[in-house]
Enzyme design. Structure first.
Site, mmCIF file in Angstrom:
data_model
loop_
_atom_site.group_PDB
_atom_site.id
_atom_site.type_symbol
_atom_site.label_atom_id
_atom_site.label_comp_id
_atom_site.label_asym_id
_atom_site.label_seq_id
_atom_site.Cartn_x
_atom_site.Cartn_y
_atom_site.Cartn_z
ATOM 1 N N HIS B 81 0.845 -1.200 0.000
ATOM 2 C CA HIS B 81 0.000 0.000 0.000
ATOM 3 C C HIS B 81 0.882 1.251 0.000
ATOM 4 C CE1 HIS B 81 -3.014 2.976 1.153
ATOM 5 N NE2 HIS B 81 -2.280 3.272 2.215
ATOM 6 N N ASP B 110 6.239 21.273 -26.770
ATOM 7 C CA ASP B 110 6.281 19.935 -26.170
ATOM 8 C C ASP B 110 7.298 19.970 -25.042
ATOM 9 O OD1 ASP B 110 6.372 17.090 -25.681
ATOM 10 O OD2 ASP B 110 5.591 16.808 -27.703
ATOM 11 N N TRP B 146 6.988 0.161 3.896
ATOM 12 C CA TRP B 146 7.522 0.847 2.712
ATOM 13 C C TRP B 146 8.890 1.445 2.997
ATOM 14 C CZ3 TRP B 146 8.762 5.931 1.162
ATOM 15 C CH2 TRP B 146 8.558 6.926 2.122
ATOM 16 N N SER B 174 12.897 6.187 -13.633
ATOM 17 C CA SER B 174 11.781 6.890 -14.259
ATOM 18 C C SER B 174 11.646 8.295 -13.689
ATOM 19 C CB SER B 174 10.499 6.082 -14.039
ATOM 20 O OG SER B 174 9.383 6.880 -14.290
ATOM 21 N N SER B 175 11.702 8.398 -12.358
ATOM 22 C CA SER B 175 11.558 9.720 -11.730
ATOM 23 C C SER B 175 12.683 10.642 -12.135
ATOM 24 C CB SER B 175 11.584 9.600 -10.210
ATOM 25 O OG SER B 175 10.522 8.848 -9.771
ATOM 26 N N HIS B 258 12.935 12.286 3.620
ATOM 27 C CA HIS B 258 12.262 13.531 3.965
ATOM 28 C C HIS B 258 12.110 14.473 2.786
ATOM 29 C CE1 HIS B 258 9.798 15.467 6.773
ATOM 30 N NE2 HIS B 258 10.196 16.578 6.218
ATOM 31 N N GLU B 260 11.710 13.489 -0.048
ATOM 32 C CA GLU B 260 10.656 12.798 -0.799
ATOM 33 C C GLU B 260 9.263 13.274 -0.383
ATOM 34 O OE1 GLU B 260 10.412 10.661 -3.261
ATOM 35 O OE2 GLU B 260 8.335 10.010 -2.982
ATOM 36 N N TYR B 262 8.447 16.146 0.541
ATOM 37 C CA TYR B 262 8.193 17.455 -0.081
ATOM 38 C C TYR B 262 8.017 17.319 -1.584
ATOM 39 C CZ TYR B 262 8.860 19.229 4.483
ATOM 40 O OH TYR B 262 8.690 19.438 5.818
ATOM 41 N N SER B 273 -2.163 27.099 -5.707
ATOM 42 C CA SER B 273 -1.888 28.503 -6.033
ATOM 43 C C SER B 273 -2.431 28.900 -7.399
ATOM 44 C CB SER B 273 -0.376 28.769 -6.002
ATOM 45 O OG SER B 273 0.144 28.383 -4.760
ATOM 46 N N HIS B 307 14.390 13.662 12.293
ATOM 47 C CA HIS B 307 13.202 13.757 13.152
ATOM 48 C C HIS B 307 12.335 12.503 13.025
ATOM 49 C CE1 HIS B 307 10.862 16.076 9.794
ATOM 50 N NE2 HIS B 307 10.746 14.787 9.638
ATOM 51 N N HIS B 308 12.677 11.631 12.059
ATOM 52 C CA HIS B 308 11.994 10.343 11.979
ATOM 53 C C HIS B 308 12.611 9.338 12.952
ATOM 54 C CE1 HIS B 308 9.760 11.340 8.266
ATOM 55 N NE2 HIS B 308 10.805 12.099 8.021
ATOM 56 N N THR B 333 5.882 27.315 5.295
ATOM 57 C CA THR B 333 4.584 26.703 5.038
ATOM 58 C C THR B 333 3.472 27.634 5.506
ATOM 59 O OG1 THR B 333 5.698 24.639 5.522
ATOM 60 C CG2 THR B 333 3.339 24.528 5.202
ATOM 61 N N LYS B 336 2.741 30.258 3.033
ATOM 62 C CA LYS B 336 1.889 29.805 1.938
ATOM 63 C C LYS B 336 0.415 29.814 2.341
ATOM 64 C CE LYS B 336 5.045 27.120 -0.700
ATOM 65 N NZ LYS B 336 4.589 27.740 -1.950
ATOM 66 N N ARG B 455 1.324 1.382 15.191
ATOM 67 C CA ARG B 455 0.991 1.141 13.796
ATOM 68 C C ARG B 455 1.580 -0.191 13.346
ATOM 69 N NH1 ARG B 455 5.233 5.092 10.615
ATOM 70 N NH2 ARG B 455 4.266 4.183 8.790
#
Lengths: 191, 531
Positions: B81, B110, B146, B174-175, B258, B260, B262, B273, B307-308, B333, B336, B455
């Site tokens: 998942h 293009d 994951w 790919s990314s 991290h 990632e 963002y 926006s 922080h993880h 943030t 924004k 979890r």
């Protein structure tokens, strides 16, 4: 900005971006030794030095402080022995030299080779823990059924910060016979 | 702004006839609109697949005790998942939007590298085929979460890990190709007069996201490679017995992980926006500050990874550093959110579906941001760590944040893509069902998390039963609400609806609204003039 032609060659941007990709891939691997070095300097991961320290003869014993050092032991996955410290904890002054024995019993009928790995928690304390003699410095050959008493001699640097009054030194005893071969065991133990 | 459309109309008609038909059109296409469409459909399929896996999880957790699946399969579901939603749904959806919209927004004919564009899409289905097929291997698919922490993914994993690693490599490639394409397109293909500070914010946020991708996807590739060699080739990067350190894995992973997160939210900021000014009929408040805020978030994202890992026993100075850096991200943030709210202030607002999703985004993303600040506080993180509070937090920012913004974008640009207005009634139904159910689904998770429910377990203590039942009901409602979305999109794709004008939204701004709806196969063959 009024031109409609590309501002820079596509291929030069692509080259730079691909170079960045390669550099970042290499950087990921470079982080491995950098992390090791960083941990060595800061005690970040609580690992202690692999080499013997020599106690300074003029070292002052700081009798105003008593530090509790706890010992924890664990066997590596699948390692066939009983491994424990002689005492679970001791109280000592910084600057004082102490010896603690660890006992390991090879419960198999085969010669095995063991290697202990130390870890200190909180990690900062590892910077002030100096071992003058330790079974963890070398691989330990264990003959079939042998019970070995392994000493660890150490002292705490008197510069130990006041905030640390208690810490844990833990050892994991791994079975590394498969990596080094059991032939090493026939050489008799030094003690 | 542009009179090009009329000028180049003859050229369009010519090209229309050269569009290949059938499967070959999609296999060999180098057209940014086709590739964008492929990405979007692919991500939608993955969204439904990853969502069904979430429903398996919620089915099992509906009641305490084991009833539907065995724990090992449950672990595979949580792992798949996560991987599918992150790498299969959210990221390809953004890449699809980038493909469709960036050339239209900057007045380019293009993407800069159309053949590579074809590649970067077509390797993705194979990556996911490999990943999914690993579930049929003896011992089952990846079951280590994951985040694939070592030693779960090295010592304790099954052989499907090899397939997982290769799938990750392909997704990474790919990314990276997609990111290179976006950067080159934005740097080289802007229409005359389209200076950097005139670019729409969606283009800006994607530009910054692409640099993040270039910086961290290779690190991920390195980490999965280390896992592979640790497992199969006798290295000991993460194995303490061989001189490695399992905590190093977490440092490397989150150095990627991290930024990632963002990568998965910055393009959302760009979408919101674009939409809020359109429906508030006011220009965006603080355009320049939006650009700088996005760049600062991207910069800070490299300084917060640990922080993880507060509970790994870091020294106090490190914990404090990462705690303060994390809290600092709240500042850009906050800029924004402030700008979006100020844009709406005294605006002549209407509430079509894109706007509804955008408003829900602002509110719910902010809730997710606030629980993020709670998690940033080191001492309390010891209580929250690895509980459902964390699950609630990142689903608020990813589902009611990133996914809602993608839905907002889909409704906003569907008329441009399909040429017809989507069914507003069904769309509003989709919105209200999603809004209510997403909160039933994720809000109560905060409470069981604070109460200590960990979890990633297939079972839980009895006192959590009622809240889990409610959460599961919310999960099923949310899941089935997405079928309404599928219906709306299929209807629009089959041109069932009122034909859309070139600019269906009164207050919308940007070059994409200068071309007819549906956007012709080739647009901006002659670049527009941007004043």
């Amino acid at each position: 900005m009024s031109k409609q032609q590309p501002k820079a060659d596509n291929s030069s941007i692509i080259t730079k971006l691909l170079a960045s990709v390669v550099i970042m891939f290499a950087f990921g691997f470079a982080l491995v030794p950098l992390y090791e070095k960083f941990c060595e300097m800061t005690g970040f991961n609580g690992r202690t030095s692999n080499t013997a320290a020599t106690a300074d003869g003029n070292m002052q014993v700081d009798e105003s402080r008593i530090i509790t050092v706890e010992f924890a032991t664990r066997t590596g996955r699948g390692a066939p022995w009983e491994f424990k410290p002689e005492v679970r904890s001791i109280r000592m002054h910084p600057g004082e030299i102490k010896v603690v024995n660890f006992i390991v019993e090879n419960r198999t009928g085969q010669n095995r080779v063991a290697q202990a790995l130390p870890s200190v928690s909180p990690g900062e304390a590892s910077l002030y823990l100096n071992k003058t003699e330790c079974f963890c410095f070398e691989q330990q050959p264990l003959a079939a059924g042998e019970t070995a008493i392994m000493p660890m001699q150490f002292y705490l640097d008197p510069d130990l910060p006041d905030s640390i009054r208690r810490f844990t030194l833990s050892y994991v005893m791994y079975d590394i016979t498969d990596q080094v071969g059991s032939g090493a065991v026939t050489a008799s133990r030094s003690e | 702004m542009s009179t090009v459309v009329a000028d180049s109309h003859d050229a369009h008609d010519e090209h229309h006839d050269h569009k290949p038909t059938g499967i070959k059109r999609w296999l060999f296409t180098t057209n940014h609109k086709d590739i964008g469409t492929l990405y979007l459909w692919f991500s939608f399929a993955m969204f439904l697949l990853g969502g069904s896996m979430a429903l398996v999880i919620r089915m099992e957790l509906f009641q305490p005790g084991m009833q539907v699946v065995d724990p090992h399969f449950f672990n595979q579901m949580t792992t798949m998942h996560g991987v599918i939603m992150v790498f299969g749904a959210v990221m390809p959806a953004f890449t699809g939007l980038a493909n469709w919209m960036i050339p239209l927004m900057i007045g380019a004919p293009d993407m800069a590298l159309p053949r590579m564009n074809n590649w970067s899409f077509w390797i993705l289905p194979f990556a996911f085929l490999i990943l999914l097929s690993s579930m049929f291997m003896p011992g089952g698919g990846p079951a280590f979460g994951w985040t694939f922490y070592a030693p779960l993914s090295t010592t304790y994993s099954t052989d499907s890990t090899a397939l997982f690693v290769f799938a990750m490599h392909i997704m990474g490639m790919s990314s990276i190709m997609g990111a290179i394409n976006v950067i080159v397109t934005i740097m080289n293909m802007r229409a005359p007069g389209m200076t950097y500070m005139k670019m729409p914010l969606f283009v800006w946020t994607w530009f910054i996201t692409a640099f993040l991708l270039i910086a961290v996807m290779p690190v991920l590739a390195g980490v999965v490679t280390m896992v592979l060699t640790d497992k199969y080739f006798g290295t000991s990067f993460f194995d303490a017995a061989g001189g490695g350190d399992p905590v190093l894995f977490q440092h490397l992973f989150w150095f990627f992980g991290h930024p990632e997160v963002y990568i998965m939210i910055l393009p959302s900021f760009g979408i919101i926006s674009a939409i809020i000014p359109a429906f508030a009929r006011k220009p965006l408040f603080g355009y320049a500050s939006m650009v700088y805020a996005t760049a600062s978030i991207a910069g800070l994202s490299f300084l917060v990874w640990a922080h993880h890992m507060f509970t790994t026993g870091m020294p106090t100075f490190a914990s404090l550093f990462f705690m303060y850096m994390t809290m600092l991200i709240a500042v850009p943030t906050g800029v924004k959110v402030f700008n979006w709210v100020t844009t709406m202030w005294k605006g002549a607002m209407t509430f079509e579906t894109p706007m509804l999703f955008a408003l829900a985004f602002v509110v719910l993303f902010t809730i997710g941001g606030l629980s993020g600040i709670m998690l940033a506080i080191t001492p309390v993180d010891y209580q929250y760590h690895d509980t459902y509070f964390v699950v609630a937090h990142f689903h608020y920012v990813l589902v009611s944040g990133a996914v809602f913004s993608i839905m907002a974008a889909a409704y906003y640009w569907l008329p441009k893509w399909s040429g017809v207005m989507y069914d507003e009634f069904l769309a509003k139904l989709h919105f209200w069902c999603s809004l209510v159910s997403v909160n039933i689904l994720f809000f109560p998770m905060h409470f069981v998390g604070l109460a200590g429910m960990p979890r990633r377990y297939p079972d839980y203590a009895l006192q959590f039963a009622d809240i889990n039942a409610i959460v599961s009901v919310g999960g099923f409602l949310f899941g089935f609400s997405q079928l309404i979305f599928l219906w709306v999109v299929i209807k629009a794709a089959r041109k069932q609806g009122v034909p859309a004008p070139a600019k269906p939204w009164e207050g919308a701004e940007g070059l994409e609204w200068e071309v007819p709806s549906p956007a012709p196969y080739h647009t901006f063959d002659t670049p527009p003039k941007v004043s």
